[in-house]
Each structure stands twice: as C-alpha cells, then as structure tokens.
Design a protein around this motif. Structure first.
Motif, PDB file in Angstrom:
ATOM      1  N   LEU A 125     -36.805 -25.432  11.762  1.00 43.96           N
ATOM      2  CA  LEU A 125     -36.307 -24.264  12.475  1.00 43.96           C
ATOM      3  C   LEU A 125     -34.836 -24.029  12.161  1.00 43.96           C
ATOM      4  O   LEU A 125     -34.410 -22.883  11.946  1.00 43.96           O
ATOM      5  CB  LEU A 125     -36.515 -24.428  13.980  1.00 43.96           C
ATOM      6  N   ALA A 126     -34.051 -25.107  12.098  1.00 44.97           N
ATOM      7  CA  ALA A 126     -32.638 -24.966  11.749  1.00 44.97           C
ATOM      8  C   ALA A 126     -32.480 -24.449  10.324  1.00 44.97           C
ATOM      9  O   ALA A 126     -31.626 -23.586  10.055  1.00 44.97           O
ATOM     10  CB  ALA A 126     -31.926 -26.308  11.914  1.00 44.97           C
ATOM     11  N   LEU A 127     -33.294 -24.944   9.398  1.00 43.77           N
ATOM     12  CA  LEU A 127     -33.227 -24.454   8.020  1.00 43.77           C
ATOM     13  C   LEU A 127     -33.632 -22.989   7.941  1.00 43.77           C
ATOM     14  O   LEU A 127     -33.047 -22.214   7.176  1.00 43.77           O
ATOM     15  CB  LEU A 127     -34.123 -25.296   7.119  1.00 43.77           C
ATOM     16  N   ALA A 128     -34.618 -22.591   8.735  1.00 47.20           N
ATOM     17  CA  ALA A 128     -35.013 -21.178   8.758  1.00 47.20           C
ATOM     18  C   ALA A 128     -33.830 -20.307   9.181  1.00 47.20           C
ATOM     19  O   ALA A 128     -33.600 -19.229   8.609  1.00 47.20           O
ATOM     20  CB  ALA A 128     -36.197 -20.974   9.694  1.00 47.20           C
ATOM     21  N   GLY A 155     -24.453 -18.099  21.723  1.00 40.32           N
ATOM     22  CA  GLY A 155     -23.058 -18.289  21.346  1.00 40.32           C
ATOM     23  C   GLY A 155     -22.901 -18.774  19.928  1.00 40.32           C
ATOM     24  O   GLY A 155     -21.804 -18.728  19.374  1.00 40.32           O
ATOM     25  N   LEU A 156     -24.009 -19.241  19.327  1.00 42.15           N
ATOM     26  CA  LEU A 156     -23.994 -19.691  17.935  1.00 42.15           C
ATOM     27  C   LEU A 156     -24.708 -18.677  17.063  1.00 42.15           C
ATOM     28  O   LEU A 156     -25.724 -18.101  17.461  1.00 42.15           O
ATOM     29  CB  LEU A 156     -24.679 -21.058  17.798  1.00 42.15           C
ATOM     30  N   GLY A 157     -24.196 -18.472  15.839  1.00 42.26           N
ATOM     31  CA  GLY A 157     -24.849 -17.607  14.877  1.00 42.26           C
ATOM     32  C   GLY A 157     -25.883 -18.365  14.064  1.00 42.26           C
ATOM     33  O   GLY A 157     -25.951 -19.604  14.108  1.00 42.26           O
ATOM     34  N   LEU A 158     -26.666 -17.641  13.293  1.00 46.50           N
ATOM     35  CA  LEU A 158     -27.686 -18.268  12.452  1.00 46.50           C
ATOM     36  C   LEU A 158     -27.088 -19.325  11.531  1.00 46.50           C
ATOM     37  O   LEU A 158     -27.719 -20.350  11.253  1.00 46.50           O
ATOM     38  CB  LEU A 158     -28.399 -17.209  11.607  1.00 46.50           C
ATOM     39  N   ASP A 159     -25.882 -19.080  11.057  1.00 47.33           N
ATOM     40  CA  ASP A 159     -25.249 -19.983  10.102  1.00 47.33           C
ATOM     41  C   ASP A 159     -24.679 -21.237  10.746  1.00 47.33           C
ATOM     42  O   ASP A 159     -24.159 -22.110  10.044  1.00 47.33           O
ATOM     43  CB  ASP A 159     -24.147 -19.252   9.334  1.00 47.33           C
ATOM     44  N   GLU A 160     -24.783 -21.367  12.067  1.00 47.08           N
ATOM     45  CA  GLU A 160     -24.235 -22.525  12.774  1.00 47.08           C
ATOM     46  C   GLU A 160     -25.306 -23.429  13.362  1.00 47.08           C
ATOM     47  O   GLU A 160     -24.990 -24.485  13.925  1.00 47.08           O
ATOM     48  CB  GLU A 160     -23.323 -22.049  13.914  1.00 47.08           C
ATOM     49  N   ILE A 161     -26.554 -23.054  13.225  1.00 48.99           N
ATOM     50  CA  ILE A 161     -27.617 -23.813  13.870  1.00 48.99           C
ATOM     51  C   ILE A 161     -27.914 -25.096  13.102  1.00 48.99           C
ATOM     52  O   ILE A 161     -28.016 -25.106  11.870  1.00 48.99           O
ATOM     53  CB  ILE A 161     -28.895 -22.956  13.985  1.00 48.99           C
ATOM     54  N   THR A 162     -28.064 -26.183  13.849  1.00 54.22           N
ATOM     55  CA  THR A 162     -28.487 -27.466  13.296  1.00 54.22           C
ATOM     56  C   THR A 162     -29.660 -27.996  14.119  1.00 54.22           C
ATOM     57  O   THR A 162     -29.917 -27.516  15.228  1.00 54.22           O
ATOM     58  CB  THR A 162     -27.355 -28.515  13.317  1.00 54.22           C
ATOM     59  N   ALA A 163     -30.334 -29.003  13.571  1.00 58.97           N
ATOM     60  CA  ALA A 163     -31.446 -29.601  14.299  1.00 58.97           C
ATOM     61  C   ALA A 163     -30.990 -30.185  15.624  1.00 58.97           C
ATOM     62  O   ALA A 163     -31.764 -30.234  16.587  1.00 58.97           O
ATOM     63  CB  ALA A 163     -32.104 -30.673  13.431  1.00 58.97           C
ATOM     64  N   ASN A 169     -28.317 -29.083  17.569  1.00 57.39           N
ATOM     65  CA  ASN A 169     -27.795 -28.188  18.605  1.00 57.39           C
ATOM     66  C   ASN A 169     -28.819 -27.171  19.110  1.00 57.39           C
ATOM     67  O   ASN A 169     -28.491 -26.301  19.909  1.00 57.39           O
ATOM     68  CB  ASN A 169     -26.498 -27.496  18.168  1.00 57.39           C
ATOM     69  N   LEU A 170     -30.058 -27.291  18.643  1.00 54.76           N
ATOM     70  CA  LEU A 170     -31.127 -26.478  19.210  1.00 54.76           C
ATOM     71  C   LEU A 170     -31.403 -26.920  20.649  1.00 54.76           C
ATOM     72  O   LEU A 170     -31.237 -28.092  21.001  1.00 54.76           O
ATOM     73  CB  LEU A 170     -32.408 -26.611  18.393  1.00 54.76           C
ATOM     74  N   LEU A 171     -31.820 -25.989  21.478  1.00 56.00           N
ATOM     75  CA  LEU A 171     -32.186 -26.285  22.859  1.00 56.00           C
ATOM     76  C   LEU A 171     -33.702 -26.394  22.983  1.00 56.00           C
ATOM     77  O   LEU A 171     -34.446 -25.752  22.240  1.00 56.00           O
ATOM     78  CB  LEU A 171     -31.714 -25.170  23.795  1.00 56.00           C
TER      79      LEU A 171
END
Length: 262
Positions: free
Chosen positions: A36-39, A72-80, A82-84
C-alpha cells in the motif's frame, strides 16, 4: 501458410500465455502495508498527488479494519510504518494521527462489495479535467481496454465525501464495476488487491489524457465490442497486472522511494 507452420485457434495462445505468466512472473514477498505504501509512492511519481487530497485504503488483518493514510501526509510521504489501522467508523486502532475524514465513503464500498480489498481515490490532472466537462470515460485504445464496460460514471458531484449520503451515492454508482469517474472530482478504483487498484488508477489517468487529446483532434471511434471484451479480460489477467505494479515499484525505489518499505 507456407511450409510446416502450425495454425492454432487464438484460445490456445491465451492458454499458453496464462501458463507462461504463472510460471515466470513472480511476486515479491511484501506485506500489505508495504504494498500500500509503494502504491502511494508510485501514484505520486505518476502525477496523482494533489496536496492532501485523495486516499488509498486496504482491508486490515481483522474484519472491519482498514489500513489508510495519515491525514496531513502526501502520497510521497507514506511508509509502511506511518499507515494507520482504523475500524469501520474511522477510529484509529494502530498508529498516530488521524485518518482523512473523506475515507468514510470508502467504508460504504467495502460494506457493499465484500470481495474488494483495496480502494484508490485520487485527483490526477487529466482525469480531473475530464470530470469537469461532463463526459464519461471512453476507452478506445488497446492500452485502456481494461475499462471497457467496466468504468462507471457519477454525473453529479454530491459534495465533499465526508458524510454517509456521499458514501451511499458513490457506492451505488460504482455498482459491480472496478472503476468510476466522479464528476467534478476524480477517479476511484476498487478491486480485490492493491496491485490491480493501483494499476487501474495509473491507466485511468492515461485513458483520460488520450481521450482529451482525441476529442480535440476529432471524433473518437468505438472499439468493436467482441475484441474489446477480449482485450479487457487479457489486460486484467492477474499476473501481468502484478508485473506492471512491480515494474512501477522498482522505478519508485530507484527514484529514492525505498523508504516506503520501512
């Protein structure tokens, strides 16, 4: 044909291709969170970012739970990491921060479609432009045939989708389709897995761009129904869809997005 050339029915080549796909196209051992983070990173690289707009979600480990992006995070900031993880009322079960309130309309789709495991919703420029002129998506090219008879159209904008009424309208308009174009809004894809939802979002933006260019040049010609349906099914074979996702994932990691995995 000349000589000893063998002529087979096309179905035989479809069967051979399917067997070759299963034998030769592997799947990296990434978790749901990592995929999901890579997506998110892939879609960011492909121009789907629009500030904090848009959401990607996936079903969590227990019924009624979902992974989603921290607001508060953009697509380019998501990591495995920091997902909720949230419940079916968007209450945070794991992680810090809050989900996007607009995730509520995702919940309506998950409830209506038990087979759906991942939803992608973004506002990329070509799709957004098409959504502004009141024209449904019109796949008329081999590369976009996966949308043939498989992309719904919501012709009226119900407003910011933070309430239950917007969730009901979008869910009902989507029906059993994999994708939907939302007037004055953007795109949504809802499928059984993260790879397919992400790849459909990528190609829906491409389809919208081709459509806008073709409309400016002339009249778009319809695809012949029989071959269009064949192409739809071929383009959505699971292994090639996964391979397409992992191709984009490798590009994202080469561009510095490997941090998404951690």
């Amino acid at each position: 044909m000349d000589g000893d050339a063998v002529v087979r029915p096309k179905e035989a080549y479809h069967a051979k291709a399917e067997a070759d796909f299963r034998r030769n196209l592997g799947i990296p051992d990434w978790t749901v969170r990592q995929r999901l983070a890579l997506a998110c990173r892939i879609l960011s690289m492909e121009g789907h970012g629009s500030g904090l707009a848009g959401q990607l979600t996936a079903r969590g480990p227990e019924p009624g739970t979902y992974y989603t992006m921290r607001f508060g995070l953009g697509l380019d900031e998501i990591t495995a990491t920091n997902l909720l993880l949230v419940d079916d009322d968007l209450k945070v079960l794991q992680g810090e921060g809050m989900p996007n309130p607009s995730n509520r309309f995702h919940l309506w789709i998950y409830r209506a479609r038990p087979q759906v495991n991942c939803i992608v919703h973004t506002h990329p420029p070509q799709v957004s432009a098409l959504s502004m002129i009141g024209v449904p998506l019109k796949p008329s090219h081999m590369d976009t045939s996966m949308f043939y008879e498989d992309c719904a159209w919501l012709p009226e904008w119900p407003g910011v989708p933070i309430g239950d009424e917007e969730g009901r309208l979008i869910s009902e308009a989507l029906g059993e389709n994999r994708s939907i174009l939302l007037a004055h809004h953007g795109l949504l894809t809802a499928t059984t897995n993260i790879e397919e939802s992400a790849v459909l979002a990528l190609f829906m933006e491409r389809c919208a761009g081709l459509q806008l260019r073709a409309m400016a040049a002339g009249t778009i010609r319809d695809l012949p129904p029989e071959v269009a349906r064949e192409a739809h099914d071929y383009r959505l074979k699971p292994k090639p869809v996964q391979a397409t996702f992992f191709y984009h994932a490798r590009a994202a990691m080469r561009a510095g997005h490997a941090e998404a995995l951690g």
